[in-house]
Write an enzyme that holds these catalytic residues in place. Structure first.
Site, mmCIF file in Angstrom:
data_model
loop_
_atom_site.group_PDB
_atom_site.id
_atom_site.type_symbol
_atom_site.label_atom_id
_atom_site.label_comp_id
_atom_site.label_asym_id
_atom_site.label_seq_id
_atom_site.Cartn_x
_atom_site.Cartn_y
_atom_site.Cartn_z
ATOM 1 N N SER A 32 3.924 -28.329 -68.244
ATOM 2 C CA SER A 32 5.202 -28.251 -67.539
ATOM 3 C C SER A 32 6.030 -29.494 -67.761
ATOM 4 C CB SER A 32 4.953 -28.149 -66.035
ATOM 5 O OG SER A 32 4.053 -27.131 -65.756
ATOM 6 N N HIS A 48 6.021 -22.560 -72.626
ATOM 7 C CA HIS A 48 5.789 -22.737 -71.183
ATOM 8 C C HIS A 48 6.089 -21.463 -70.395
ATOM 9 C CE1 HIS A 48 6.976 -24.797 -67.195
ATOM 10 N NE2 HIS A 48 5.681 -24.572 -67.233
ATOM 11 N N GLU A 84 9.761 -20.877 -71.703
ATOM 12 C CA GLU A 84 10.497 -21.975 -72.347
ATOM 13 C C GLU A 84 9.793 -22.324 -73.663
ATOM 14 O OE1 GLU A 84 12.357 -24.703 -68.779
ATOM 15 O OE2 GLU A 84 10.199 -24.827 -69.054
ATOM 16 N N ASN A 112 11.696 -27.105 -64.611
ATOM 17 C CA ASN A 112 11.100 -28.086 -63.697
ATOM 18 C C ASN A 112 11.986 -29.303 -63.491
ATOM 19 O OD1 ASN A 112 8.793 -26.816 -62.766
ATOM 20 N ND2 ASN A 112 7.713 -27.239 -64.656
HETATM 21 N N1 CAA Z 1 -0.014 -10.755 -60.894
HETATM 22 C C1 CAA Z 1 0.566 -9.590 -61.222
HETATM 23 N N2 CAA Z 1 1.556 -9.028 -60.511
HETATM 24 C C2 CAA Z 1 1.935 -9.656 -59.393
HETATM 25 C C3 CAA Z 1 1.371 -10.880 -58.976
HETATM 26 C C4 CAA Z 1 0.348 -11.428 -59.791
HETATM 27 N N3 CAA Z 1 -0.257 -12.582 -59.498
HETATM 28 N N4 CAA Z 1 1.977 -11.277 -57.844
HETATM 29 C C5 CAA Z 1 2.888 -10.338 -57.553
HETATM 30 N N5 CAA Z 1 2.872 -9.368 -58.488
HETATM 31 C C6 CAA Z 1 3.762 -8.217 -58.588
HETATM 32 C C7 CAA Z 1 3.355 -7.155 -57.597
HETATM 33 O O1 CAA Z 1 2.493 -6.188 -58.208
HETATM 34 C C8 CAA Z 1 4.677 -6.533 -57.229
HETATM 35 O O2 CAA Z 1 5.064 -5.576 -58.169
HETATM 36 P P1 CAA Z 1 5.675 -4.161 -57.683
HETATM 37 O O3 CAA Z 1 6.848 -4.520 -56.819
HETATM 38 O O4 CAA Z 1 6.032 -3.461 -58.944
HETATM 39 O O5 CAA Z 1 4.550 -3.539 -56.924
HETATM 40 C C9 CAA Z 1 5.690 -7.677 -57.361
HETATM 41 O O6 CAA Z 1 5.074 -8.646 -58.218
HETATM 42 C C10 CAA Z 1 6.007 -8.268 -56.023
HETATM 43 O O7 CAA Z 1 4.769 -8.684 -55.423
HETATM 44 P P2 CAA Z 1 4.478 -8.644 -53.844
HETATM 45 O O8 CAA Z 1 5.220 -7.511 -53.196
HETATM 46 O O9 CAA Z 1 3.003 -8.733 -53.650
HETATM 47 O O10 CAA Z 1 4.989 -10.028 -53.336
HETATM 48 P P3 CAA Z 1 6.424 -10.606 -53.302
HETATM 49 O O11 CAA Z 1 7.497 -9.568 -53.353
HETATM 50 O O12 CAA Z 1 6.374 -11.530 -52.152
HETATM 51 O O13 CAA Z 1 6.510 -11.422 -54.658
HETATM 52 C C11 CAA Z 1 6.206 -13.312 -56.024
HETATM 53 C C12 CAA Z 1 5.596 -12.427 -54.941
HETATM 54 C C13 CAA Z 1 6.287 -12.519 -57.321
HETATM 55 C C14 CAA Z 1 5.251 -14.481 -56.200
HETATM 56 C C15 CAA Z 1 7.648 -13.739 -55.569
HETATM 57 O O14 CAA Z 1 7.600 -14.252 -54.280
HETATM 58 C C16 CAA Z 1 8.262 -14.787 -56.475
HETATM 59 O O15 CAA Z 1 8.764 -14.469 -57.543
HETATM 60 N N6 CAA Z 1 8.239 -16.055 -56.014
HETATM 61 C C17 CAA Z 1 8.786 -17.179 -56.776
HETATM 62 C C18 CAA Z 1 7.768 -17.621 -57.789
HETATM 63 C C19 CAA Z 1 8.301 -18.733 -58.642
HETATM 64 O O16 CAA Z 1 9.316 -19.351 -58.392
HETATM 65 N N7 CAA Z 1 7.528 -19.021 -59.695
HETATM 66 C C20 CAA Z 1 7.831 -20.145 -60.579
HETATM 67 C C21 CAA Z 1 6.953 -21.269 -60.172
HETATM 68 S S1 CAA Z 1 7.311 -22.711 -61.122
HETATM 69 C C22 CAA Z 1 6.345 -22.555 -62.452
HETATM 70 O O17 CAA Z 1 5.542 -21.678 -62.622
HETATM 71 C C23 CAA Z 1 6.567 -23.575 -63.483
HETATM 72 C C24 CAA Z 1 5.722 -24.738 -63.379
HETATM 73 O O18 CAA Z 1 5.526 -25.349 -64.414
HETATM 74 C C25 CAA Z 1 5.212 -25.268 -62.137
#
Ligand code: CAA
Length: 287
Positions: free
Chosen positions: A121, A142, A154, A193
């Protein structure tokens, strides 16, 4: 243009397991390397659980699930990645750990023109390229967490990455269903990030200074700005130790206070409150 078909993934934690899953679901042959049997079993269970979730929600059929599992191999021996044409490193976000893996991969892949990519990251890609004898074939790729859900990848070429390799890995990532690529320069944090980490650490500082509760900070951003989750819950998802390492790398690069990990984040990591993966972070998570 060269197309990658035999993919290696090093590390099967939150990110490595997601990367392996999206690659097999894209029809690629994937071999995952972990450093021990226990970590490997945990990574394999994570992938199987995610494929099962896809099956339950109708996103993939039983034959597709089976085909994905059939294209997936696991090993605890890095030497078994010698036949791969693209290896994606996704081990802990610690410079020493990553450079050790890069040196090993360079040895394992000696004599082949395989590309080595890092899912880091925030660690400069050039630092990883510099420990190999093939810097023109090293690039950042990434993904975002959860990898099967987040659409972005990315791509980060260094000053030494060949244009052909940049084009090849861009095509590779764009061919994974649902993914969109952005290109960024090799600067700590790249695009996402560099913007996200100052926001997340600001939320920790806000909590630490008693402006509002964790729930109210998160509700503020979910309900006020339509974010899918608030910053503290997102930190729990990313992992507080990973977030701290990213913030440290970025502070090291820019020397700007806005990237510095606040004391509360450090104390929580030291206390083992790492977020979802440890069962406790800013929130508690049951089984
Ligand atoms: N694997 C596969 N599918 C998943 C999953 C996982 N771990 N988590 C959620 N899903 C899918 C679910 O199956 C669901 O799909 P459907 O609607 O088709 O059934 C969908 O995603 C939504 O899931 P939920 O209803 O269980 O939960 P939610 O609506 O609260 O979503 C979330 C959960 C996808 C995590 C959402 O809250 C989200 O997008 N949050 C933001 C995440 C984010 O910002 N990520 C970036 C982090 S920074 C990074 O990664 C970079 C770094 O270098 C640190």
């Amino acid at each position: 243009m060269r197309e990658f078909s035999r993919i290696g993934v090093v590390g099967c934690g939150l990110m490595g397991s997601g990367i392996a899953e999206v690659c097999v679901r894209a029809g690629l042959d994937v071999k995952v390397a972990e450093r021990g049997e226990e970590a490997l079993a945990a990574g394999r269970s994570r992938i199987v659980a995610s494929l099962d979730r896809g099956l339950r929600s109708g996103k993939l059929s039983e034959p597709e699930r089976q085909a994905a599992l059939d294209s997936l191999a696991f090993t605890v021996d890095l030497d078994e990645l010698a036949d791969r044409d693209l290896v994606i490193e996704a081990v802990a976000e610690l410079p020493d750990v990553k450079t050790t893996v890069f040196k090993e991969l360079d040895r394992v892949l000696a004599g082949s023109d395989a590309v080595i990519a890092s899912n880091t990251s925030s660690i400069p890609i050039i630092d990883l390229a510099a420990v190999t004898g093939r810097p023109q074939q090293v690039v950042g790729v990434h993904f975002f967490n959860p990898v099967p859900v987040q659409r972005l990848v990315e791509i980060i070429p260094t000053q030494l990455t060949s244009d052909a390799v940049t084009e090849q890995v861009t095509a590779f990532a764009a061919n994974i269903r649902g993914k969109t690529v952005v290109l960024a320069r090799d600067r700590a944090g790249f695009v996402v990030n560099a913007l996200l980490i100052p926001y997340l650490v600001s939320a920790v500082r806000m909590l630490e200074s008693g402006v509002a509760s964790a729930e109210d900070i998160d509700n503020g951003m979910v309900l006020g700005c339509a974010h899918p989750m608030g910053p503290l819950r997102l930190l729990d998802l990313i992992g507080l130790d990973t977030a701290q390492s990213i913030a440290e790398s970025m502070y090291e690069e820019y020397k700007e206070p806005l990237y510095a990990p606040p004391p509360l984040l450090r104390r929580m990591v030291a206390a083992g409150a790492l977020g979802r993966k440890s069962g406790r972070g800013f929130y508690a998570y049951g089984d």
